[in-house]
Design a protein around this motif. Structure first.
Motif, PDB file in Angstrom:
ATOM      1  N   ILE A   8       0.851  -1.189   0.000  1.00  0.00           N
ATOM      2  CA  ILE A   8       0.000   0.000   0.000  1.00  0.00           C
ATOM      3  C   ILE A   8       0.889   1.242   0.000  1.00  0.00           C
ATOM      4  O   ILE A   8       2.081   1.167   0.277  1.00  0.00           O
ATOM      5  N   TRP A   9       0.289   2.382  -0.324  1.00  0.00           N
ATOM      6  CA  TRP A   9       0.970   3.662  -0.088  1.00  0.00           C
ATOM      7  C   TRP A   9       0.030   4.615   0.609  1.00  0.00           C
ATOM      8  O   TRP A   9      -1.183   4.591   0.409  1.00  0.00           O
ATOM      9  N   ALA A  10       0.600   5.414   1.482  1.00  0.00           N
ATOM     10  CA  ALA A  10      -0.166   6.397   2.243  1.00  0.00           C
ATOM     11  C   ALA A  10      -0.485   7.596   1.356  1.00  0.00           C
ATOM     12  O   ALA A  10       0.366   8.050   0.585  1.00  0.00           O
ATOM     13  N   HIS A  11      -1.705   8.096   1.456  1.00  0.00           N
ATOM     14  CA  HIS A  11      -2.102   9.272   0.676  1.00  0.00           C
ATOM     15  C   HIS A  11      -1.244  10.460   1.101  1.00  0.00           C
ATOM     16  O   HIS A  11      -1.309  10.908   2.252  1.00  0.00           O
ATOM     17  N   LEU A  20       0.125   6.284   9.494  1.00  0.00           N
ATOM     18  CA  LEU A  20      -0.592   5.141   8.954  1.00  0.00           C
ATOM     19  C   LEU A  20      -0.020   3.841   9.508  1.00  0.00           C
ATOM     20  O   LEU A  20      -0.771   2.921   9.866  1.00  0.00           O
ATOM     21  N   ARG A  21       1.286   3.737   9.607  1.00  0.00           N
ATOM     22  CA  ARG A  21       1.909   2.540  10.189  1.00  0.00           C
ATOM     23  C   ARG A  21       1.410   2.306  11.615  1.00  0.00           C
ATOM     24  O   ARG A  21       1.148   1.164  12.015  1.00  0.00           O
ATOM     25  N   ALA A  22       1.261   3.403  12.367  1.00  0.00           N
ATOM     26  CA  ALA A  22       0.797   3.271  13.744  1.00  0.00           C
ATOM     27  C   ALA A  22      -0.645   2.765  13.794  1.00  0.00           C
ATOM     28  O   ALA A  22      -0.994   1.933  14.640  1.00  0.00           O
ATOM     29  N   LEU A  23      -1.499   3.255  12.869  1.00  0.00           N
ATOM     30  CA  LEU A  23      -2.887   2.789  12.827  1.00  0.00           C
ATOM     31  C   LEU A  23      -2.940   1.300  12.498  1.00  0.00           C
ATOM     32  O   LEU A  23      -3.730   0.544  13.073  1.00  0.00           O
ATOM     33  N   ILE A  24      -2.080   0.869  11.580  1.00  0.00           N
ATOM     34  CA  ILE A  24      -2.057  -0.540  11.206  1.00  0.00           C
ATOM     35  C   ILE A  24      -1.502  -1.388  12.344  1.00  0.00           C
ATOM     36  O   ILE A  24      -1.982  -2.497  12.610  1.00  0.00           O
ATOM     37  N   ALA A  25      -0.499  -0.862  13.062  1.00  0.00           N
ATOM     38  CA  ALA A  25       0.081  -1.592  14.196  1.00  0.00           C
ATOM     39  C   ALA A  25      -0.959  -1.826  15.284  1.00  0.00           C
ATOM     40  O   ALA A  25      -0.924  -2.856  15.972  1.00  0.00           O
ATOM     41  N   GLU A  26      -1.897  -0.887  15.453  1.00  0.00           N
ATOM     42  CA  GLU A  26      -2.963  -1.061  16.444  1.00  0.00           C
ATOM     43  C   GLU A  26      -3.846  -2.261  16.106  1.00  0.00           C
ATOM     44  O   GLU A  26      -4.521  -2.802  16.983  1.00  0.00           O
ATOM     45  N   GLU A  27      -3.850  -2.657  14.823  1.00  0.00           N
ATOM     46  CA  GLU A  27      -4.621  -3.828  14.413  1.00  0.00           C
ATOM     47  C   GLU A  27      -3.795  -5.114  14.528  1.00  0.00           C
ATOM     48  O   GLU A  27      -4.228  -6.175  14.087  1.00  0.00           O
ATOM     49  N   GLY A  28      -2.585  -4.988  15.101  1.00  0.00           N
ATOM     50  CA  GLY A  28      -1.737  -6.154  15.294  1.00  0.00           C
ATOM     51  C   GLY A  28      -0.981  -6.579  14.053  1.00  0.00           C
ATOM     52  O   GLY A  28      -0.556  -7.736  13.943  1.00  0.00           O
ATOM     53  N   VAL A  29      -0.783  -5.645  13.120  1.00  0.00           N
ATOM     54  CA  VAL A  29      -0.135  -5.965  11.848  1.00  0.00           C
ATOM     55  C   VAL A  29       1.076  -5.058  11.681  1.00  0.00           C
ATOM     56  O   VAL A  29       1.021  -3.855  11.952  1.00  0.00           O
ATOM     57  N   SER A  30       2.165  -5.616  11.220  1.00  0.00           N
ATOM     58  CA  SER A  30       3.378  -4.842  10.971  1.00  0.00           C
ATOM     59  C   SER A  30       3.403  -4.377   9.521  1.00  0.00           C
ATOM     60  O   SER A  30       3.192  -5.167   8.597  1.00  0.00           O
ATOM     61  N   ALA A  31       3.652  -3.080   9.310  1.00  0.00           N
ATOM     62  CA  ALA A  31       3.784  -2.498   7.977  1.00  0.00           C
ATOM     63  C   ALA A  31       5.209  -1.981   7.821  1.00  0.00           C
ATOM     64  O   ALA A  31       5.626  -1.082   8.554  1.00  0.00           O
ATOM     65  N   GLU A  32       5.952  -2.543   6.879  1.00  0.00           N
ATOM     66  CA  GLU A  32       7.364  -2.206   6.724  1.00  0.00           C
ATOM     67  C   GLU A  32       7.592  -1.291   5.527  1.00  0.00           C
ATOM     68  O   GLU A  32       7.041  -1.528   4.446  1.00  0.00           O
ATOM     69  N   TRP A 100      -9.409   2.923   7.371  1.00  0.00           N
ATOM     70  CA  TRP A 100      -8.516   3.946   6.845  1.00  0.00           C
ATOM     71  C   TRP A 100      -8.429   3.893   5.335  1.00  0.00           C
ATOM     72  O   TRP A 100      -8.120   4.898   4.682  1.00  0.00           O
ATOM     73  N   TYR A 101      -8.698   2.739   4.756  1.00  0.00           N
ATOM     74  CA  TYR A 101      -8.756   2.637   3.305  1.00  0.00           C
ATOM     75  C   TYR A 101     -10.028   3.300   2.789  1.00  0.00           C
ATOM     76  O   TYR A 101     -10.007   4.040   1.803  1.00  0.00           O
ATOM     77  N   CYS A 102     -11.152   3.057   3.476  1.00  0.00           N
ATOM     78  CA  CYS A 102     -12.413   3.690   3.105  1.00  0.00           C
ATOM     79  C   CYS A 102     -12.311   5.212   3.171  1.00  0.00           C
ATOM     80  O   CYS A 102     -12.929   5.924   2.386  1.00  0.00           O
ATOM     81  N   ALA A 103     -11.529   5.703   4.119  1.00  0.00           N
ATOM     82  CA  ALA A 103     -11.369   7.149   4.297  1.00  0.00           C
ATOM     83  C   ALA A 103     -10.383   7.747   3.306  1.00  0.00           C
ATOM     84  O   ALA A 103     -10.090   8.947   3.376  1.00  0.00           O
ATOM     85  N   GLY A 104      -9.885   6.946   2.390  1.00  0.00           N
ATOM     86  CA  GLY A 104      -8.972   7.457   1.379  1.00  0.00           C
ATOM     87  C   GLY A 104      -7.613   7.822   1.918  1.00  0.00           C
ATOM     88  O   GLY A 104      -6.918   8.672   1.351  1.00  0.00           O
ATOM     89  N   LEU A 105      -7.195   7.175   3.009  1.00  0.00           N
ATOM     90  CA  LEU A 105      -5.883   7.476   3.589  1.00  0.00           C
ATOM     91  C   LEU A 105      -4.784   6.633   2.949  1.00  0.00           C
ATOM     92  O   LEU A 105      -3.596   6.894   3.190  1.00  0.00           O
ATOM     93  N   ALA A 106      -5.151   5.631   2.146  1.00  0.00           N
ATOM     94  CA  ALA A 106      -4.163   4.750   1.543  1.00  0.00           C
ATOM     95  C   ALA A 106      -4.743   4.123   0.294  1.00  0.00           C
ATOM     96  O   ALA A 106      -5.968   4.123   0.080  1.00  0.00           O
ATOM     97  N   HIS A 107      -3.850   3.566  -0.509  1.00  0.00           N
ATOM     98  CA  HIS A 107      -4.268   2.829  -1.702  1.00  0.00           C
ATOM     99  C   HIS A 107      -3.411   1.583  -1.828  1.00  0.00           C
ATOM    100  O   HIS A 107      -2.200   1.619  -1.581  1.00  0.00           O
ATOM    101  N   ALA A 108      -4.030   0.472  -2.203  1.00  0.00           N
ATOM    102  CA  ALA A 108      -3.314  -0.785  -2.396  1.00  0.00           C
ATOM    103  C   ALA A 108      -2.834  -0.884  -3.839  1.00  0.00           C
ATOM    104  O   ALA A 108      -3.639  -0.758  -4.768  1.00  0.00           O
TER     105      ALA A 108
END
Length: 511
Positions: A8-11, A20-32, A100-108
């Motif tokens: 993905i990339w952050a808008h 965005l990495r912090a939001l994803i980390a709260e879901e228990g997922v690592s974004a590198e 966060w994807y629905c909010a247009g904060l990122a794109h896959a």
């Protein structure tokens, strides 16, 4: 076969990569972070934050004919480390189902799919065409490379693909793009010349095997010659299919050369290994141009890539084809990809100037704009450098003020459909809410985590008096953690009705 990671990339206009990495980390997922993508994305983040950057005093782009040198020079990392905008997530991660994807904060977008735009070297002030645009990830990259200003055209052939393309552009708030629907190989010369053209051609898709394992089930057989042929044979994809695709690919690249301005640049790319669809297509167009087209060398620091094929099935090809770029899936844990960067000679024939389309407001539309600004308390900065026009009776489109699409081919859409005026009361669209919501000072409502998920599922909510605050009954903008999610109706009963688009309801959060 190892499954493909999610990328993905952050808008760059809406959220910082670390946030965005912090939001994803709260879901228990690592974004590198992806080191070989982020220098380019860092330069784009700086560009959209200062839209005038990269322009000379007369508004034209500087450096537009510099050699391809992605990752080098003052734009790429000279002032410090690259921002972590491009991120890698575990295989199977469903980014499209996150709030966060629905909010247009990122794109896959698959990592190697981001390469063509990076190598096209787009600068603000240029006129750009994406000839095979759907589903829109590369188009959005182009839009932000232009600073979300100026003129970008995105073309595709099928109506359903145009709809998917426009949906992604709306979610991401792209304002400098018009969409057209026609056969790219016959794109009208009346559209005028373009400084940059992307031809991400339809292909046999051999490079997507990790994402589409069903390709392995195809019944035709390859010849098994060479490393590319071994992959093709394993995939069950024969040269007959590649030869069928090559005719269309040559037509697309031939058209791109015709409508590229002298001195301009074209990127031809595919997600296939087949030389019949890659180097052989490029070689034939080079021969036709008789010296008016040159292959440029391209490289990306940190990316493991191979050179283009110069010998195939007993045939010696032009040595300059080694300047093409081949990405193999095992080298960077990505899909497979091919990119060729071509520059048209300054002395090559050009096209006449195009006629711009007429996009304008009707006299009564000024009143709608005033109502919209007053209802949500939108700041004047929200519309700076942007203008409205009426394309249909449904309502108003919002676009960059300096966007100048051509009169031909006919436009499917220009900018973002922003304000539906054929309903009572009129309604801000979800795309426009995501774009403008951060500047609203009235009629806004912050949701809890549970309410966020229910809103995205289009369920009826009962906000507390404290949440409603000074909101009066009627349409409100709903937010979560300060980010706008869309529009809702606050009824006099106190119920909150979600207006989140039903076609986006697959974005239900937390899945």
């Amino acid at each position: 076969m190892r499954p493909l990671p999610t990328w993905i990339w952050a808008h760059p206009l809406r959220i910082e990569g670390q946030q965005l990495r912090a939001l994803i980390a709260e879901e228990g997922v690592s974004a590198e972070p992806v080191p070989w993508l982020n220098p380019w994305w860092s330069s784009i983040a700086a560009r959209v934050a200062a839209p005038g950057a990269g322009l000379t005093a007369d508004g034209s782009a500087f450096g537009s004919d510099a050699p391809v040198a992605v990752g080098k020079g003052s734009e790429f990392g000279a002032s410090g480390a690259a921002l972590p905008i491009a991120l890698r997530l575990p295989p199977g991660f469903k980014a499209g189902q996150r709030w966060w994807y629905c909010a247009g904060l990122a794109h896959a977008q698959e990592a190697v799919s981001q390469l063509p735009v990076m190598l096209l070297d787009v600068r603000p002030g240029q006129r750009v065409l994406d000839l095979c645009a759907a589903p829109g990830g590369k188009t959005a990259q182009l839009a932000f490379a232009l600073g979300n200003r100026g003129t970008l055209l995105a073309n595709d052939f099928a109506a359903e693909r145009i709809a998917a393309l426009q949906g992604n552009l709306d979610r991401l708030g792209v304002l400098n793009c018009s969409t057209t629907r026609c056969d790219g190989g016959n794109y009208p010369v009346g559209a005028g010349a373009f400084d940059r053209i992307l031809v991400d051609a339809p292909c046999s898709s051999e490079g997507t095997l990790r994402r589409n394992p069903s390709l392995l089930q195809r019944s035709s057989q390859g010849s098994g010659q060479g490393s590319g042929e071994r992959v093709r044979a394993h995939a069950g994809i024969g040269p007959e299919r590649s030869q069928r695709m090559a005719g269309r690919q040559r037509a697309l690249l031939r058209k791109a050369v015709q409508i590229c301005r002298p001195g301009g640049r074209i990127v031809y790319s595919t997600c296939t290994f087949a030389p019949e669809e890659n180097e052989l297509v490029v070689a034939e167009i080079l021969d036709e141009q008789n010296g008016n087209l040159e292959l440029l060398p391209c490289a990306l620091p940190g990316l493991a890539a191979g050179a283009g094929v110069t010998h195939w099935q007993g045939r010696q090809l032009d040595p300059s084809l080694s300047r093409c770029l081949r990405v193999w899936p095992h080298a960077n844990d990505t899909g497979g990809f091919f990119v060729a960067v071509l520059q048209k000679a300054a002395q090559a024939p050009g096209l006449d100037a195009h006629h711009p389309a007429r996009l304008q407001l009707e006299p009564e539309d000024d009143g709608w704009l005033q109502v919209l600004g007053e209802h949500y308390g939108l700041s004047t900065a929200a519309l700076a450098g942007r203008c409205f026009h009426r394309q249909t009776r449904r309502g108003l489109h919002l676009m960059a003020a300096d966007h100048l699409p051509p009169a031909a081919p006919s436009l499917q859409g220009s900018g973002l459909f922003a304000y539906r005026t054929n309903t009572r009361p009129p309604k801000l669209t979800t795309g426009a809410a995501l774009l403008l919501g951060a500047t609203a000072s009235r009629q806004t409502l912050e949701l809890s985590t549970e309410q966020r998920d229910r809103y995205l599922r289009r369920e009826l909510l009962q906000p507390s008096p404290g949440q409603v605050g000074d909101c009066r009954p009627g349409q409100v903008l709903v937010r979560y953690r300060g980010f706008t999610l869309g529009v809702a109706v606050l009824h006099r009963s106190g119920d909150l009705e979600s207006l989140f688009p039903s076609r986006w309801s697959g974005c239900s959060a937390g899945a």
